[in-house]
Design a protein around this motif. Structure first.
Motif, PDB file in Angstrom:
ATOM      1  N   TYR A 143       0.830  -1.200   0.000  1.00 23.97           N
ATOM      2  CA  TYR A 143       0.000   0.000   0.000  1.00 23.97           C
ATOM      3  C   TYR A 143       0.866   1.251   0.000  1.00 23.97           C
ATOM      4  O   TYR A 143       2.050   1.218   0.356  1.00 23.97           O
ATOM      5  CB  TYR A 143      -0.916   0.010   1.230  1.00 23.97           C
ATOM      6  CG  TYR A 143      -1.902  -1.134   1.246  1.00 23.97           C
ATOM      7  CD1 TYR A 143      -3.148  -1.008   0.654  1.00 23.97           C
ATOM      8  CD2 TYR A 143      -1.566  -2.351   1.839  1.00 23.97           C
ATOM      9  CE1 TYR A 143      -4.052  -2.062   0.653  1.00 23.97           C
ATOM     10  CE2 TYR A 143      -2.466  -3.413   1.843  1.00 23.97           C
ATOM     11  CZ  TYR A 143      -3.704  -3.264   1.249  1.00 23.97           C
ATOM     12  OH  TYR A 143      -4.595  -4.308   1.236  1.00 23.97           O
ATOM     13  N   THR A 144       0.273   2.367  -0.386  1.00 28.91           N
ATOM     14  CA  THR A 144       0.948   3.655  -0.272  1.00 28.91           C
ATOM     15  C   THR A 144       0.767   4.199   1.144  1.00 28.91           C
ATOM     16  O   THR A 144      -0.103   3.747   1.903  1.00 28.91           O
ATOM     17  CB  THR A 144       0.369   4.671  -1.270  1.00 28.91           C
ATOM     18  OG1 THR A 144      -0.992   4.954  -0.910  1.00 28.91           O
ATOM     19  CG2 THR A 144       0.419   4.135  -2.690  1.00 28.91           C
ATOM     20  N   SER A 145       1.561   5.201   1.469  1.00 28.82           N
ATOM     21  CA  SER A 145       1.439   5.839   2.782  1.00 28.82           C
ATOM     22  C   SER A 145       0.055   6.439   2.968  1.00 28.82           C
ATOM     23  O   SER A 145      -0.522   6.376   4.062  1.00 28.82           O
ATOM     24  CB  SER A 145       2.511   6.923   2.939  1.00 28.82           C
ATOM     25  OG  SER A 145       3.797   6.356   2.891  1.00 28.82           O
ATOM     26  N   GLN A 146      -0.489   7.024   1.912  1.00 28.47           N
ATOM     27  CA  GLN A 146      -1.807   7.638   2.017  1.00 28.47           C
ATOM     28  C   GLN A 146      -2.877   6.593   2.286  1.00 28.47           C
ATOM     29  O   GLN A 146      -3.805   6.824   3.074  1.00 28.47           O
ATOM     30  CB  GLN A 146      -2.145   8.405   0.741  1.00 28.47           C
ATOM     31  CG  GLN A 146      -3.459   9.185   0.822  1.00 28.47           C
ATOM     32  CD  GLN A 146      -3.456  10.206   1.945  1.00 28.47           C
ATOM     33  OE1 GLN A 146      -2.549  11.042   2.040  1.00 28.47           O
ATOM     34  NE2 GLN A 146      -4.442  10.138   2.826  1.00 28.47           N
ATOM     35  N   GLN A 147      -2.765   5.441   1.651  1.00 34.66           N
ATOM     36  CA  GLN A 147      -3.737   4.376   1.909  1.00 34.66           C
ATOM     37  C   GLN A 147      -3.684   3.917   3.361  1.00 34.66           C
ATOM     38  O   GLN A 147      -4.716   3.617   3.967  1.00 34.66           O
ATOM     39  CB  GLN A 147      -3.471   3.195   0.968  1.00 34.66           C
ATOM     40  CG  GLN A 147      -3.878   3.438  -0.472  1.00 34.66           C
ATOM     41  CD  GLN A 147      -3.545   2.262  -1.364  1.00 34.66           C
ATOM     42  OE1 GLN A 147      -2.414   1.756  -1.364  1.00 34.66           O
ATOM     43  NE2 GLN A 147      -4.524   1.806  -2.136  1.00 34.66           N
ATOM     44  N   VAL A 148      -2.483   3.875   3.940  1.00 35.34           N
ATOM     45  CA  VAL A 148      -2.353   3.490   5.346  1.00 35.34           C
ATOM     46  C   VAL A 148      -2.970   4.560   6.242  1.00 35.34           C
ATOM     47  O   VAL A 148      -3.687   4.241   7.203  1.00 35.34           O
ATOM     48  CB  VAL A 148      -0.878   3.247   5.706  1.00 35.34           C
ATOM     49  CG1 VAL A 148      -0.735   2.939   7.197  1.00 35.34           C
ATOM     50  CG2 VAL A 148      -0.310   2.096   4.876  1.00 35.34           C
ATOM     51  N   ARG A 149      -2.728   5.817   5.930  1.00 37.67           N
ATOM     52  CA  ARG A 149      -3.332   6.883   6.732  1.00 37.67           C
ATOM     53  C   ARG A 149      -4.855   6.853   6.631  1.00 37.67           C
ATOM     54  O   ARG A 149      -5.559   7.086   7.618  1.00 37.67           O
ATOM     55  CB  ARG A 149      -2.790   8.246   6.278  1.00 37.67           C
ATOM     56  CG  ARG A 149      -1.347   8.490   6.682  1.00 37.67           C
ATOM     57  CD  ARG A 149      -0.967   9.953   6.530  1.00 37.67           C
ATOM     58  NE  ARG A 149      -0.956  10.362   5.138  1.00 37.67           N
ATOM     59  CZ  ARG A 149       0.099  10.238   4.324  1.00 37.67           C
ATOM     60  NH1 ARG A 149       1.209   9.685   4.772  1.00 37.67           N
ATOM     61  NH2 ARG A 149       0.024  10.660   3.080  1.00 37.67           N
ATOM     62  N   ASP A 150      -5.355   6.545   5.447  1.00 42.31           N
ATOM     63  CA  ASP A 150      -6.806   6.436   5.278  1.00 42.31           C
ATOM     64  C   ASP A 150      -7.371   5.287   6.111  1.00 42.31           C
ATOM     65  O   ASP A 150      -8.480   5.396   6.649  1.00 42.31           O
ATOM     66  CB  ASP A 150      -7.150   6.213   3.803  1.00 42.31           C
ATOM     67  CG  ASP A 150      -6.892   7.452   2.951  1.00 42.31           C
ATOM     68  OD1 ASP A 150      -6.731   8.543   3.520  1.00 42.31           O
ATOM     69  OD2 ASP A 150      -6.828   7.307   1.705  1.00 42.31           O
ATOM     70  N   ALA A 151      -6.616   4.198   6.224  1.00 42.43           N
ATOM     71  CA  ALA A 151      -7.073   3.062   7.029  1.00 42.43           C
ATOM     72  C   ALA A 151      -7.015   3.380   8.521  1.00 42.43           C
ATOM     73  O   ALA A 151      -7.830   2.887   9.315  1.00 42.43           O
ATOM     74  CB  ALA A 151      -6.222   1.825   6.721  1.00 42.43           C
ATOM     75  N   GLU A 152      -6.063   4.226   8.918  1.00 44.23           N
ATOM     76  CA  GLU A 152      -5.943   4.618  10.326  1.00 44.23           C
ATOM     77  C   GLU A 152      -7.023   5.615  10.738  1.00 44.23           C
ATOM     78  O   GLU A 152      -7.436   5.640  11.906  1.00 44.23           O
ATOM     79  CB  GLU A 152      -4.571   5.260  10.573  1.00 44.23           C
ATOM     80  CG  GLU A 152      -3.402   4.308  10.537  1.00 44.23           C
ATOM     81  CD  GLU A 152      -2.082   5.040  10.678  1.00 44.23           C
ATOM     82  OE1 GLU A 152      -1.109   4.399  11.115  1.00 44.23           O
ATOM     83  OE2 GLU A 152      -2.032   6.251  10.352  1.00 44.23           O
ATOM     84  N   ALA A 153      -7.461   6.431   9.783  1.00 49.68           N
ATOM     85  CA  ALA A 153      -8.323   7.572  10.105  1.00 49.68           C
ATOM     86  C   ALA A 153      -9.558   7.211  10.924  1.00 49.68           C
ATOM     87  O   ALA A 153      -9.834   7.850  11.952  1.00 49.68           O
ATOM     88  CB  ALA A 153      -8.719   8.310   8.826  1.00 49.68           C
ATOM     89  N   PRO A 154     -10.338   6.183  10.551  1.00 45.61           N
ATOM     90  CA  PRO A 154     -11.537   5.890  11.350  1.00 45.61           C
ATOM     91  C   PRO A 154     -11.210   5.411  12.761  1.00 45.61           C
ATOM     92  O   PRO A 154     -11.971   5.670  13.699  1.00 45.61           O
ATOM     93  CB  PRO A 154     -12.253   4.810  10.533  1.00 45.61           C
ATOM     94  CG  PRO A 154     -11.231   4.243   9.622  1.00 45.61           C
ATOM     95  CD  PRO A 154     -10.280   5.349   9.326  1.00 45.61           C
TER      96      PRO A 154
ATOM     97  N   GLY B  86      -4.063  -3.869  13.524  1.00 46.77           N
ATOM     98  CA  GLY B  86      -5.507  -3.936  13.346  1.00 46.77           C
ATOM     99  C   GLY B  86      -6.069  -3.086  12.231  1.00 46.77           C
ATOM    100  O   GLY B  86      -7.261  -2.757  12.250  1.00 46.77           O
ATOM    101  N   LEU B  87      -5.257  -2.736  11.233  1.00 44.60           N
ATOM    102  CA  LEU B  87      -5.743  -1.923  10.123  1.00 44.60           C
ATOM    103  C   LEU B  87      -6.317  -2.786   9.002  1.00 44.60           C
ATOM    104  O   LEU B  87      -5.815  -3.882   8.735  1.00 44.60           O
ATOM    105  CB  LEU B  87      -4.614  -1.069   9.538  1.00 44.60           C
ATOM    106  CG  LEU B  87      -3.899  -0.095  10.465  1.00 44.60           C
ATOM    107  CD1 LEU B  87      -2.916   0.740   9.667  1.00 44.60           C
ATOM    108  CD2 LEU B  87      -4.890   0.787  11.198  1.00 44.60           C
ATOM    109  N   THR B  88      -7.344  -2.276   8.360  1.00 46.10           N
ATOM    110  CA  THR B  88      -7.872  -2.883   7.141  1.00 46.10           C
ATOM    111  C   THR B  88      -8.125  -1.764   6.144  1.00 46.10           C
ATOM    112  O   THR B  88      -8.461  -0.645   6.513  1.00 46.10           O
ATOM    113  CB  THR B  88      -9.179  -3.655   7.382  1.00 46.10           C
ATOM    114  OG1 THR B  88     -10.148  -2.759   7.971  1.00 46.10           O
ATOM    115  CG2 THR B  88      -8.954  -4.841   8.302  1.00 46.10           C
TER     116      THR B  88
END
Length: 470
Positions: free
Chosen positions: A5-16, A205-207
Motif C-alpha cells: 500500500y501507499t502511505s496515504q492508503q495506510v493513513r486512510d485506514a488509520e483515520a476511522p 488492526g488496520l484494514t
C-alpha cells in the motif's frame, strides 16, 4: 502474494480508528512490536539484552513517539538508553515515559556512533522531499563514522519514500525496518528497498477498503501436467530470437523455456541449426503457438514485425525483449515488455519524454507505471530488484535477485522462462500476465548459476521441484 500500500492508503485506514479515539491503542501495539524486534535482534547479535546500549534518533511526530516508548521498554530491561531529539521537540507523552524509565535525553549525536542499536524514529511514512540541513549532514556524519551496529527504522528509514522507493542521498541505511499495519510499496522498490534491510510488519488492526498499490511475490510455482495432458495442451511457445551475430540468445531462450516445462518450443529465426543441436526437443518453422518470445539476440526486423503482427491479431500472450522493443507500435494487455533501464530510456524518448537512464534507475516504479499506462500492457523493468507494472499502475515486486545474474544472457534466460509460463498458464488479462511475469522472475532467481547457460540448465530441476511441491 502480499498486498502493498501507499502511505496515504495506510493513513486512510488509520483515520476511522483515530476518529474513534483508538490512537493510544494503535501506538501501544506498534511500540510493543517495535520493542520486541529490538530485543530479539540484540539477543541475536550480542547474545544478551541487559547491558547493551541503545540510542533513538527522535523526530517530533508519532514515529519519534514510537521510538521513545520503545526506549522505555528497553530501559526497563536493563538497556542503557539515550534519546537524541533532532527537531527541537518530541512526542510529549512518549518523552515523559522514557525519562521516567531512566532514558537520558540530549541533542548531541556522538552517542549514536558507538551504540549497539540505533532506532531511527526521525521521520514518518508521510515524509517526502529532500532532507534539510543540519539533519542531512548529521545523518551522513553518523553513518560514515558509526561502528558495526544494528539500525532499526521505525515504519520507514528516514529519507526513503515509503510509497515510491525514491531515496534522499543522506537517507538512513537500516539493517531492519519495522513497519506498522500494512506493508508499504516503497520499502520493496529499488532503490529504497536497499536501505530498509529486513522488513517486517507489526499488525495493529488496520484494514483497507482500497485496492492495493501492488503485490510482493515471494514464492514461485509451476503448474504440473494433468493425467490427460499432451504436448499441445501443455502449451506451445513460439521463440523468435537470435541472429547470425548473436545465436547464443536463441539457445538460452529455447533451453530455458524447454526446461521450464512447456509442452513444445517452436523456433523461428537464423540460429535454427545451433538451437536444434543444443536443444533437440525444439521444432522449427511456423505453426500454431499459444504464446511468443521475441527480441533477444537481435532477430531480423522483418521477423520481429511478423511475430508481433501475428501475436496481436490472434490475441496471443507475448514476451517482448531487447531488439523487439523498438518495433512495438500496438499492444495487447497480456503482453509483457521487459526492458532494462537503458532500453526503458529509449522507449520513453520514443514517446517524447526526456529522461536519463540514471533517473529511471532511481525511480523504476514511476517509469514502469508511466510506460505501462502509455503502452496499455505490462512493463517489467529489469534490475537487481525487478519492477513490474500493470497498465492501471498496480505494481508486482519480487525480492532482490542473486548478484551473479548480472551477466550476459541472463535476460535471454528470463524471457524463455516467462514465455514458457505464458504458454502454459494462458494469462487472460494484464493482472494474470503480471503475476506470471513475477513468477518467472522468482524461478530465474532460484535457478541462478554463475553463467547464463548454467541458469538455463538448472531451471529444469527448479521447475521440477516446484511442480512436486504443488
Amino acid at each position: 502474494m502480499q498486498p502493498l500500500y501507499t502511505s496515504q492508503q495506510v493513513r486512510d485506514a488509520e483515520a476511522p480508528l483515530l476518529a474513534a479515539g483508538q490512537g493510544k491503542e494503535l501506538m501501544l501495539k506498534a511500540t510493543t512490536g517495535l520493542a520486541h524486534v529490538v530485543v530479539r535482534e540484540l539477543q541475536n547479535r550480542y547474545g544478551r539484552v541487559y547491558g547493551t546500549r541503545a540510542v533513538a534518533l527522535v523526530g517530533s511526530g508519532n514515529n519519534g513517539g514510537d521510538a521513545l516508548y520503545a526506549l522505555e521498554f528497553l530501559a526497563r530491561r536493563g538497556v542503557a538508553c539515550q534519546a537524541v531529539t533532532v527537531a527541537g521537540s518530541a512526542h510529549e507523552e512518549g518523552l515523559a515515559a522514557a525519562v521516567a524509565a531512566g532514558v537520558r535525553v540530549t541533542t548531541e549525536w556522538d552517542s549514536a556512533r558507538d551504540a549497539d542499536v540505533v532506532i531511527d524514529g526521525i521521520l514518518g511514512t508521510g515524509a517526502s522531499g529532500a532532507l534539510r540541513e543540519p539533519l542531512a549532514s548529521q545523518l551522513t556524519d553518523w553513518q560514515n563514522n558509526a561502528c558495526d551496529q544494528l539500525c532499526i527504522a521505525v515504519d520507514a528509514p528516514t529519507g526513503v519514500n515509503a510509497s515510491t522507493g525514491e531515496v534522499d542521498p543522506h537517507a538512513v541505511r537500516a539493517t531492519h525496518t519495522v513497519t506498522f499495519g500494512m506493508l508499504k510499496a516503497g520499502l520493496f522498490v529499488h532503490p529504497g528497498a536497499g536501505f530498509c534491510g529486513h522488513v517486517e510488519c507489526v499488525d495493529i488492526g488496520l484494514t483497507s477498503v482500497d485496492a492495493p498499490a501492488g503485490y510482493l511475490h515471494t514464492t514461485a510455482s509451476v503448474p504440473g501436467p494433468g493425467e490427460q495432458d499432451h504436448k499441445y495442451s501443455r502449451g506451445v511457445l513460439g521463440v523468435a530470437t537470435g541472429s547470425q551475430q548473436y545465436p547464443g540468445a536463441a539457445v538460452l531462450a529455447s533451453l530455458s523455456a524447454q526446461n521450464t516445462g512447456v509442452g513444445m518450443v517452436r523456433y523461428v529465426g537464423d540460429a535454427a541449426g545451433l538451437v536444434m543441436h543444443s536443444v533437440p526437443e525444439v521444432v522449427t518453422g511456423w505453426r500454431r503457438v499459444q504464446a511468443w518470445v521475441v527480441g533477444p539476440g537481435a532477430p531480423e526486423d522483418e521477423l520481429v514485425d511478423e511475430v508481433l503482427d501475428q501475436a496481436y491479431k490472434k490475441c496471443l500472450p507475448a514476451v517482448i525483449d531487447a531488439g523487439a522493443l523498438a518495433r512495438v507500435s500496438k499492444t495487447r494487455d497480456h503482453w509483457v515488455l521487459t526492458p532494462h533501464a537503458g532500453e526503458a530510456q529509449s522507449l520513453c524518448e520514443s514517446r517524447g519524454w526526456t529522461v536519463t537512464r540514471e533517473e529511471i534507475e532511481s525511480a523504476p516504479a514511476h517509469w514502469a507505471r508511466r510506460l505501462a499506462s502509455e503502452l496499455g500492457c505490462c512493463v517489467l523493468i529489469k534490475g537487481a530488484r525487478t519492477v513490474i507494472s500493470e497498465p492501471d499502475g498496480t505494481l508486482h515486486l519480487t525480492p532482490v535477485g542473486p548478484a551473479r545474474l548480472a551477466t550476459a544472457g541472463s535476460g535471454d534466460v528470463l524471457a524463455g522462462i516467462m514465455g514458457a509460463l505464458m504458454a502454459t498458464e494462458q494469462p487472460a488479462g494484464s493482472r494474470s500476465a503480471a503475476v506470471v511475469a513475477a513468477n518467472a522472475v522468482l524461478l530465474h532467481h532460484e535457478a541462478a548459476g554463475n553463467r547464463a547457460l548454467e541458469t538455463a540448465q538448472s531451471i529444469l530441476e527448479v521447475a521440477r521441484s516446484h511442480r512436486e511441491e504443488s
